[in-house]
Design an enzyme around this catalytic site. Structure first.
Site, PDB file in Angstrom:
ATOM      1  N   SER A 263       0.181   0.600  -0.989  1.00  0.00           N
ATOM      2  CA  SER A 263      -0.543   1.136  -2.136  1.00  0.00           C
ATOM      3  C   SER A 263      -2.044   0.971  -1.997  1.00  0.00           C
ATOM      4  O   SER A 263      -2.791   1.456  -2.838  1.00  0.00           O
ATOM      5  CB  SER A 263      -0.086   0.420  -3.406  1.00  0.00           C
ATOM      6  OG  SER A 263      -0.401  -0.953  -3.296  1.00  0.00           O
ATOM      7  N   CYS A 264      -2.511   0.273  -0.954  1.00  0.00           N
ATOM      8  CA  CYS A 264      -3.957  -0.019  -0.882  1.00  0.00           C
ATOM      9  C   CYS A 264      -4.698   0.703   0.242  1.00  0.00           C
ATOM     10  O   CYS A 264      -5.597   1.492  -0.035  1.00  0.00           O
ATOM     11  CB  CYS A 264      -4.178  -1.518  -0.734  1.00  0.00           C
ATOM     12  SG  CYS A 264      -3.756  -2.401  -2.231  1.00  0.00           S
ATOM     13  N   PHE A 265      -4.336   0.425   1.490  1.00  0.00           N
ATOM     14  CA  PHE A 265      -5.171   0.926   2.593  1.00  0.00           C
ATOM     15  C   PHE A 265      -5.364   2.449   2.571  1.00  0.00           C
ATOM     16  O   PHE A 265      -6.500   2.920   2.605  1.00  0.00           O
ATOM     17  CB  PHE A 265      -4.610   0.494   3.957  1.00  0.00           C
ATOM     18  CG  PHE A 265      -4.767  -0.976   4.261  1.00  0.00           C
ATOM     19  CD1 PHE A 265      -5.586  -1.783   3.483  1.00  0.00           C
ATOM     20  CD2 PHE A 265      -4.107  -1.557   5.328  1.00  0.00           C
ATOM     21  CE1 PHE A 265      -5.745  -3.136   3.753  1.00  0.00           C
ATOM     22  CE2 PHE A 265      -4.258  -2.903   5.610  1.00  0.00           C
ATOM     23  CZ  PHE A 265      -5.074  -3.696   4.828  1.00  0.00           C
ATOM     24  N   ASP A 268      -7.441   3.418  -0.577  1.00  0.00           N
ATOM     25  CA  ASP A 268      -8.804   2.895  -0.625  1.00  0.00           C
ATOM     26  C   ASP A 268      -9.698   3.572   0.418  1.00  0.00           C
ATOM     27  O   ASP A 268     -10.863   3.869   0.148  1.00  0.00           O
ATOM     28  CB  ASP A 268      -8.808   1.374  -0.419  1.00  0.00           C
ATOM     29  CG  ASP A 268      -8.178   0.650  -1.614  1.00  0.00           C
ATOM     30  OD1 ASP A 268      -7.885   1.312  -2.628  1.00  0.00           O
ATOM     31  OD2 ASP A 268      -7.960  -0.572  -1.528  1.00  0.00           O
TER      32      ASP A 268
END
Ligand code: UDX
Length: 422
Positions: A263-265, A268
């Site tokens: 859900s992040c890299f 982002d």
């Protein structure tokens, strides 16, 4: 101290329960009645190692509600921990953050005491100053830094290790613009013995993005070198063992293979690209990081075709569906890209994962699911190793074709074994 947490996703719940364990009182505010009920039953709303035990142990120190008035009037600090998903153009969708800020501000309008609003949701540099503070001021009719405090306190929690990361951070970053807010947050974080960095709001926001962008870059770099190694017959893991011993480089995040999900890299890096482009800068390196990451599943399919030829009607087994082991999260999992491509090529897809089959079924009902890793391996023409779950080291791969994206050592006993970057 008395804390409220808006949003009980994995960041919100781990942060809140972590602060409760450190002796604070915590109120969770959420819009989801199901989540409120689960938290008030003192059960974790997500699968996260160690959380259940901490929720039981600290059961008197927290509760959940949908009532902002209760939460804000009975706390001194509010952490905004709601999601910031991607828009179709890669920029972040701030609707949940804006909704939270508005609801908090409407209560601040009625509150006499100083209150700190700390943004923990990941927002691109400038967002707190340009969007969140104006919303807070508009709906509270009060002034930031004077009537209420504003801070940016990014999280660096890995899913699956979030509880441990909460208690043992490498650093605490506190972005603020006024002394009073700085002091309150310094006191709250005083049990942490790691370095504490006090910066302004947008610097704190950028530290979060730069950290994730760097880690994503490190993985894509490992994959680029790994792809060259593969062509040369070199084991990239040996190469990175040698490279990582340089103290300036460090050995972690060099696991070459299928690339990063979660859900992040991906989100982002896309958001930072979108922000840079809006500022008139072309972030070439970050774009390439995503390109290399997208290439890795395609390379896996190429290796598969090298051994099976046309994939039509071939039974292909996927071991692992989550974006990494020890989580049930399938967001941006490499398995999704692989399944799409395999179905497009008319392969028969068979899949197994220790925890995520039910979740995956909701996305792909035309995939067949196995009840164990061994059952899957025994019933396919070729196996793709997608996630490095520990149990995959106990499977009998003899006689099979295995393409390994995550380096499961036992799989080397297969009749045909191909590592993606080794
Ligand atoms: C990440 C950051 O680590 C964390 O600090 C941040 O707050 C949230 O994003 P998370 O998404 O939970 O955490 O996963 P992480 O363990 O960092 O792995 C991300 C992805 O990179 C996974 O898909 C993993 O398989 C992949 N990865 C990681 C590699 O491909 N190679 C590596 O060497 C390391």
């Amino acid at each position: 101290m008395n804390i409220s947490i808006v949003g009980s996703g994995y960041v919100g719940i781990v942060t809140g329960i972590g602060f409760a364990e450190m002796g604070n009182n915590v109120i969770f505010v959420d819009v989801d009645p199901g989540k409120i009920e689960i938290i008030n039953k003192k059960e974790p709303p997500i699968f996260e190692k160690g959380l259940k035990e901490l929720m039981k142990k600290n059961k008197e120190a927290y509760y959940a509600t949908d009532n902002y008035i209760d939460a804000i009037l009975n706390s001194d600090i509010t952490f905004i921990c709601v999601g910031t998903p991607s828009n179709p153009d890669g920029s972040i969708d701030l609707s949940q953050v804006m909704g939270a800020a508005k609801s908090v501000a409407e209560v601040l309008a009625k509150k006499d005491d100083f209150h700190v609003v700390a943004v923990k949701s990941t927002v691109v540099p400038g967002t707190t100053e340009e969007v969140i503070i104006p919303t807070l001021e508009k709906h509270s009719k009060k002034g930031a830094f004077v009537d209420f405090g504003v801070a940016v306190t990014p999280e660096f929690l890995r899913e699956g290790e979030a509880v441990d990361d909460f208690f043992n951070p490498d650093r605490v970053v506190i972005g603020s613009e006024d002394e009073r807010t700085r002091k309150i947050l310094d006191e709250l974080h005083s049990p942490f013995k790691c370095p504490k960095l006090f910066v302004d709001l947008k610097t704190a926001e950028m530290i979060k993005y730069a950290s994730n962008a760097f880690l994503a870059t490190k993985i894509s770099f490992a994959n680029e070198i790994g792809n060259i190694c593969k062509k040369l017959g070199i084991d990239s893991y040996k190469v990175f063992e040698g490279v990582g011993l340089d103290h300036r480089i460090n050995p972690s995040f060099f696991r070459a293979g299928l690339g990063f999900g979660g859900s992040c890299f991906p989100k982002d890096v896309k958001a930072l690209i979108a922000k840079a482009e809006r500022l008139g800068y072309n972030p070439k390196l970050l774009k390439t990081v995503l390109e290399i990451n997208d290439m890795q599943p395609a390379m896996m399919i190429d290796l598969l075709k090298k051994h099976l030829g046309n994939l039509s009607d071939k039974r292909i087994g996927l071991l692992g569906l989550t974006f990494k082991p020890d989580t049930d999260d399938i967001r941006e999992s490499r398995a999704i890209i692989l399944v799409k491509q395999l179905l497009k090529e008319n392969a028969k897809v068979f899949a197994y994962d220790p925890v995520a089959i039910e979740k995956f079924k909701r996305l792909y009902s035309d995939v067949e699911y196995a009840s164990s890793a061994q059952e899957l391996v025994d019933n396919v023409d070729a196996v793709l190793i997608v996630t490095e779950w520990r149990e995959f080291e106990n499977v009998d791969y003899r006689g099979k074709i295995v393409i390994d994206g995550r380096r499961i050592l036992k799989a080397r006993e297969a009749k045909v074994y191909e590592g993606l970057c080794w």
